[in-house]
Write a protein that holds these residues in place. Structure first.
Motif, mmCIF file in Angstrom:
data_model
loop_
_atom_site.group_PDB
_atom_site.id
_atom_site.type_symbol
_atom_site.label_atom_id
_atom_site.label_comp_id
_atom_site.label_asym_id
_atom_site.label_seq_id
_atom_site.Cartn_x
_atom_site.Cartn_y
_atom_site.Cartn_z
ATOM 1 N N GLU A 191 0.817 -1.223 0.000
ATOM 2 C CA GLU A 191 0.000 0.000 0.000
ATOM 3 C C GLU A 191 0.848 1.269 0.000
ATOM 4 O OE1 GLU A 191 -2.862 0.106 3.141
ATOM 5 O OE2 GLU A 191 -4.380 -0.891 1.905
ATOM 6 N N THR A 247 -1.905 5.954 -0.100
ATOM 7 C CA THR A 247 -1.942 4.512 -0.336
ATOM 8 C C THR A 247 -2.276 4.214 -1.795
ATOM 9 O OG1 THR A 247 -4.279 4.356 0.291
ATOM 10 C CG2 THR A 247 -2.630 4.033 2.026
ATOM 11 N N ASP A 252 -3.379 0.856 -4.650
ATOM 12 C CA ASP A 252 -3.973 -0.474 -4.779
ATOM 13 C C ASP A 252 -2.893 -1.400 -5.329
ATOM 14 O OD1 ASP A 252 -5.341 -2.798 -5.515
ATOM 15 O OD2 ASP A 252 -7.189 -1.700 -5.924
ATOM 16 N N GLN A 272 -2.827 -4.547 -5.832
ATOM 17 C CA GLN A 272 -3.275 -5.587 -6.750
ATOM 18 C C GLN A 272 -3.471 -5.054 -8.172
ATOM 19 O OE1 GLN A 272 -3.439 -8.782 -5.828
ATOM 20 N NE2 GLN A 272 -2.710 -8.126 -3.824
ATOM 21 N N LYS A 273 -3.800 -3.778 -8.293
ATOM 22 C CA LYS A 273 -4.079 -3.211 -9.610
ATOM 23 C C LYS A 273 -2.904 -2.412 -10.177
ATOM 24 C CE LYS A 273 -9.103 -2.944 -8.917
ATOM 25 N NZ LYS A 273 -10.287 -2.060 -8.883
ATOM 26 N N SER A 274 -1.838 -2.265 -9.411
ATOM 27 C CA SER A 274 -0.647 -1.568 -9.907
ATOM 28 C C SER A 274 0.158 -2.527 -10.771
ATOM 29 C CB SER A 274 0.195 -1.066 -8.737
ATOM 30 O OG SER A 274 -0.520 -0.122 -7.960
ATOM 31 N N GLU A 331 -1.646 2.531 -8.974
ATOM 32 C CA GLU A 331 -3.054 2.946 -8.991
ATOM 33 C C GLU A 331 -3.439 3.533 -7.640
ATOM 34 O OE1 GLU A 331 -7.522 1.197 -9.876
ATOM 35 O OE2 GLU A 331 -5.806 0.596 -11.109
ATOM 36 N N LYS A 332 -3.937 4.762 -7.666
ATOM 37 C CA LYS A 332 -4.320 5.452 -6.437
ATOM 38 C C LYS A 332 -5.555 4.806 -5.813
ATOM 39 C CE LYS A 332 -2.784 10.003 -8.127
ATOM 40 N NZ LYS A 332 -3.224 11.379 -8.473
ATOM 41 N N ASN A 333 -5.549 4.699 -4.495
ATOM 42 C CA ASN A 333 -6.762 4.250 -3.816
ATOM 43 C C ASN A 333 -7.817 5.354 -3.824
ATOM 44 O OD1 ASN A 333 -6.508 1.525 -3.062
ATOM 45 N ND2 ASN A 333 -5.189 2.037 -1.322
ATOM 46 N N LYS A 337 -9.034 8.109 -6.001
ATOM 47 C CA LYS A 337 -8.964 8.657 -7.358
ATOM 48 C C LYS A 337 -9.218 10.162 -7.330
ATOM 49 C CE LYS A 337 -8.604 4.447 -9.020
ATOM 50 N NZ LYS A 337 -8.664 3.688 -7.768
#
Length: 224
Positions: A111, A136, A138, A140-142, A156-158, A160
């Motif tokens: 994170e 933080t 994400d 899993q999505k980065s 990827e930003k938690n 947005k």
């Protein structure tokens, strides 16, 4: 030689720890410059120790020569970054990285951190790490993308649409730091840091001495 290399690695690790604790931008700049200087020296010393070694086999008659190139790890500290509403993007330049197998480029996300590892790029291994991200992400999505001479890291930003003012919380703290007010009766809490900088100054080259001298001058001017 191995002992000298180990000492260099310990010096680099300790300087990086001091850099992470330092709050003044100029102090961080000085420590970062010294880290890069020692990392360059480490690379040079490691290359010198990579000369093929001649040994004797058990019979003591036939010499055995090892021609296998040795790989060593280089810590990457230079990068660029940008952001959009959804991602923070890091740009890590590595010549010819697009020519090695994609499996040689791996990454780790949490994170608040990112680690990039590049193996066997022209007989060298590279490591790039950023910790204490400002916000933080994400994990899993980065992901990463390998382009010509560059690895692009997509975080990827938690949250947005939130604009990051700095990449890390340490960068932000350094920018916002102010000189503390010190009572004349109290011991200067920065004396330890100043002694360390004085030691670096005495052992440093002309570029290092100019950087430290400039930092001291600016610090004195701001105190009046």
């Amino acid at each position: 030689m191995e002992k000298k290399l180990a000492e260099l690695r310990l010096d680099i690790a300790e300087l990086k720890a001091l850099e992470a604790q330092a709050s003044r931008p100029k102090v961080q700049e000085i420590l970062s410059l010294e880290v890069r200087k020692l990392e360059t020296l480490l690379v040079q010393k490691t290359e010198q120790s990579s000369i093929p070694v001649t040994a004797t086999n058990q019979t003591g008659k036939t010499p055995v020569v090892s021609n296998t190139p040795r790989s060593y790890e280089i810590q990457l500290t230079n990068y660029g970054w940008d952001q959009s509403d959804k991602f923070v993007k890091l740009f890590v330049t590595l010549p010819n990285v697009h020519q090695i197998p994609e499996t040689n480029v791996t990454h780790e996300f949490t994170e608040r951190s990112v680690a990039l590892h590049v193996r066997e790029l022209e007989n060298k291994n590279y490591c790039f790490k950023v910790a204490n991200l400002l916000e933080t992400i994400d994990a899993q999505k980065s992901y990463i993308k390998i382009k010509k001479d560059t690895v692009v890291v997509f975080l990827e930003k938690n949250q947005k649409g939130i604009n990051w003012s700095h990449l890390t919380s340490i960068d932000k703290a350094a920018k916002e730091a102010r000189l503390p007010k010190i009572d004349k009766d109290d011991e200067d809490p920065s004396s330890g840091m100043m002694k360390m900088l004085q030691s670096i100054y005495e052992d440093g080259d002309d570029t290092m001495k100019q950087t430290i001298a400039k930092a001291w001058t600016e610090s004195r001017n701001k105190s009046f």
